[in-house]
Every structure is written in structure tokens, then in C-alpha cells.
Scaffold this motif. Sequence first.
Motif, PDB file in Angstrom:
ATOM      1  N   ASN A   6       0.432  -1.476   0.059  1.00  0.00           N
ATOM      2  CA  ASN A   6      -0.648  -0.267  -0.280  1.00  0.00           C
ATOM      3  C   ASN A   6       0.628   1.560  -0.014  1.00  0.00           C
ATOM      4  O   ASN A   6       2.277   1.593   0.082  1.00  0.00           O
ATOM      5  N   THR A   8       1.193   5.449  -1.123  1.00  0.00           N
ATOM      6  CA  THR A   8      -0.073   6.264  -2.123  1.00  0.00           C
ATOM      7  C   THR A   8       1.030   7.093  -3.950  1.00  0.00           C
ATOM      8  O   THR A   8       2.485   6.102  -3.330  1.00  0.00           O
ATOM      9  N   PHE A   9       0.854   7.956  -4.633  1.00  0.00           N
ATOM     10  CA  PHE A   9       1.975   7.623  -6.513  1.00  0.00           C
ATOM     11  C   PHE A   9       3.170   7.935  -5.053  1.00  0.00           C
ATOM     12  O   PHE A   9       3.377   9.078  -4.931  1.00  0.00           O
ATOM     13  N   THR A  84      -2.680   1.274  -3.706  1.00  0.00           N
ATOM     14  CA  THR A  84      -3.343   2.360  -3.354  1.00  0.00           C
ATOM     15  C   THR A  84      -4.651   1.275  -2.500  1.00  0.00           C
ATOM     16  O   THR A  84      -5.153   1.465  -3.621  1.00  0.00           O
ATOM     17  N   LEU A  86      -6.691   3.432   0.135  1.00  0.00           N
ATOM     18  CA  LEU A  86      -6.736   4.393   1.147  1.00  0.00           C
ATOM     19  C   LEU A  86      -8.181   4.636   2.151  1.00  0.00           C
ATOM     20  O   LEU A  86      -7.793   4.906   2.863  1.00  0.00           O
ATOM     21  N   HIS A 111       5.976   4.016   2.820  1.00  0.00           N
ATOM     22  CA  HIS A 111       5.465   4.997   2.828  1.00  0.00           C
ATOM     23  C   HIS A 111       7.218   5.999   2.973  1.00  0.00           C
ATOM     24  O   HIS A 111       8.419   5.434   2.774  1.00  0.00           O
ATOM     25  N   GLU A 114       5.633  13.778   1.806  1.00  0.00           N
ATOM     26  CA  GLU A 114       5.441  14.134   1.151  1.00  0.00           C
ATOM     27  C   GLU A 114       6.323  14.952   0.348  1.00  0.00           C
ATOM     28  O   GLU A 114       6.028  14.875  -0.819  1.00  0.00           O
ATOM     29  N   LEU A 117       8.261  12.846  -1.824  1.00  0.00           N
ATOM     30  CA  LEU A 117       6.917  11.955  -2.857  1.00  0.00           C
ATOM     31  C   LEU A 117       6.459  12.980  -4.327  1.00  0.00           C
ATOM     32  O   LEU A 117       6.888  13.019  -4.961  1.00  0.00           O
ATOM     33  N   SER A 141      -2.267  12.513  -9.586  1.00  0.00           N
ATOM     34  CA  SER A 141      -0.667  11.909  -7.912  1.00  0.00           C
ATOM     35  C   SER A 141      -0.812  12.619  -6.450  1.00  0.00           C
ATOM     36  O   SER A 141      -0.776  12.440  -5.606  1.00  0.00           O
ATOM     37  N   HIS A 144      -3.879  12.771  -4.882  1.00  0.00           N
ATOM     38  CA  HIS A 144      -4.263  12.375  -3.703  1.00  0.00           C
ATOM     39  C   HIS A 144      -2.601  11.851  -2.782  1.00  0.00           C
ATOM     40  O   HIS A 144      -3.236  11.462  -1.606  1.00  0.00           O
ATOM     41  N   LEU A 145      -2.258  13.002  -2.834  1.00  0.00           N
ATOM     42  CA  LEU A 145      -1.498  13.206  -1.854  1.00  0.00           C
ATOM     43  C   LEU A 145      -2.439  13.599   0.216  1.00  0.00           C
ATOM     44  O   LEU A 145      -2.080  13.478   0.440  1.00  0.00           O
ATOM     45  N   TYR A 148      -3.712  10.274   1.232  1.00  0.00           N
ATOM     46  CA  TYR A 148      -2.820   9.569   1.480  1.00  0.00           C
ATOM     47  C   TYR A 148      -2.698  10.298   3.030  1.00  0.00           C
ATOM     48  O   TYR A 148      -2.699   9.755   4.094  1.00  0.00           O
TER      49      TYR A 148
END
Length: 344
Positions: A6, A8-9, A84, A86, A111, A114, A117, A141, A144-145, A148
Motif C-alpha cells: 500500500n 500513495t503514488f 493504493t 486509502l 511510506h 510528502e 513524494l 498523483s 491523492h497526497l 493519503y
Amino acid sequence: MIVWLNGTFGAGKTTAAQELLDLLPGSVLYDPELLGSGLRLMLPAKRFEEVDDYQDLPSWRRMVVDTAAALLTEVPGPLITPMTLLRQEYRDEIFGSLAARRIPVRHVLLHAEETILRQRIAQREQSPGDAAAHASVRRWSLAHLEPYADALSWLKGDAHVVDTSHLTPRQAAERVAEAVRSGAGACEIVQTPEPTAETLAAGVLLFDDQGRVLLVDPTYKAGWEFPGGIVERGEAPGHAGVREVAEELGIELPSTPRLLVLDWEAPQPPGYGGLRLLYDGGTLTDDRISKLLLPDAELRDWRFVTEAEAERMLPPVRWNRLRWALRARERGCPLNLEAGVPVG
């Protein structure tokens, strides 16, 4: 077994999954995103206009489980699933259905902070290829932060976390493989077998001194529910309700509670339906409420709610059953329902 990666992008799910294939013998890549692409080809476009994401489609969530079970009849596994996820209720539905099929899950969260990412997302846009397509992926992407970040509180409590901020894909995969071998990330979800025919279930309504009813949040399926469960073979329904309340909440009811509603639930494929009984477990004192227990593998939360609040929390079929059960409690007379409608 499924190793669910799992995150996020930009967390490194896809690259770590490829490396993981070399580290876990017999493993194969299982990408549920392909099922979403297939549904886009098969379902009317209008259906997709009604949802924000293909994960919102009940058919996709069911196909994820069915396809995993089918793949594991062909290969030894584990299935490496970089996906992903969430929304906690979708995690419950999918992982709970896998548990019902006796398919163990190792939930691993890849993980990164940010800032990392965002750097990775920007680097993706600068890579060779269709500039317009890269820009679209970048927007998706970045969007979706925030979801997330909102999901991190439950994700970190549910999954084994591997921080990929300063790891190569190979190093991340090695950390995941080590975690899987040690049993980390195991989802201890109650294994409720999927029914193969109509079932008989008994629920118990418990109240506080304000007349609010107790609802529970199961870990193994989506949505709020009443305390209770399936009546075992040869077991009296009222006794089953008493047993389930004791097992789920640690509350010993002194006697078999009074029946409020008997409801025949019509079969709706893939469900088989059956008889659903609701009993009146009475009012709990503050002292008994303070001693409520939650088995981690079965229930996540409990809450006393008003009738209006219950309508917003329960699916229509359960809400309708509760509504008539409350009327039966007021009248002091049980009601016989068929598909949620009083008869006789």
C-alpha cells in the motif's frame, strides 16, 4: 498469501514489487488496476460517471477477491499486489473477504515524506514520453497526497510500515521480504466463512439510558452493524445472540432477550439471504458501558446513536430492520417482516 503493498503514488510500490519477485520464491505480480481497466471496457460509461474511482465499484472490490482466489489455484503464491487502498471500509471489505476464503494477507505500507513524494512525482513528469499524459498523471498523483495524509492514522496502525524515503527499490523490497518472512503486517481479521446457502442470523439491540442504540464497526466487512452473528448449527437463535454479545463486547446477558423482529432477507446475488432476527437486549448501565470490550480481530469501534444517526450509518436493509425493531419495542409486540416489510 497476498503481500499487499500500500502507499500513495511515488512511494515506490511498483518498483519494489518487481524486485520482490526475485526475493520471495513462487511469487507472482497481481495488479488489481487491470481489473479496473477491464471494467472500463465492459461497463457503460454512465456507470463510471457516477463514481470518483473504480475502487468505488462493488464489482471491482469483489473481483479483486475472486481473481486472487482464482490465481492461487494456478500458482503457489504469494501474490505481490502493489495497490493504493486509502479507504478503510474498502480495506475491510477486501481483506475480510480474503480472510473468509482463508487467504492470509500481509499488509505493508511503503511510506515517504510528502517532500520526497512531490520530488518523485516531478521526476516522473520529466521522463521521456507523452507530455500531456505525464501532466495528467502528475495532477492525479498530487491530488491523492491529501487523502493519503488523512488515511495515515489508520494505515500506520494497520500495516507494517517501510519508509522508502532514502531506499533504492531493491532495498525497499528486501525490507518487505524480511517483514513477510517474520510475519509482520499480518491482518488478524476474524475469518467468517462466506455462506453457501441461506443463513440464520441473530442480532441484539442494546441501549443506553438516553434510548440510543449500540452499533459496532466490524473489521472484516464494510459498514456498521448490530452486535450479533450467524446462528451455529443446532443452536437456538436467542442463545446465539447472547453468545455473540458476550464474545464481541464482553457483556453477559442474564437471560435470552425478547424478540423484536423476524425478517426474511431476500437473496440478492452473490448473497443468499435468509432469516434475520433482532432481540431486545435492554438498557446498559453506565458501569456496564464502561466495561465494553472490543476484540481487535473482530470489531474496531462501537457507538450509541439516535435513530436519525443510525439511518445515516447503516445500509438501507439494516436501517429498515432497525426502524421496525424500534417500533416493535415501543408497542411491546414483535413484528414479522418479509424483505423489510411487515406482513400479517
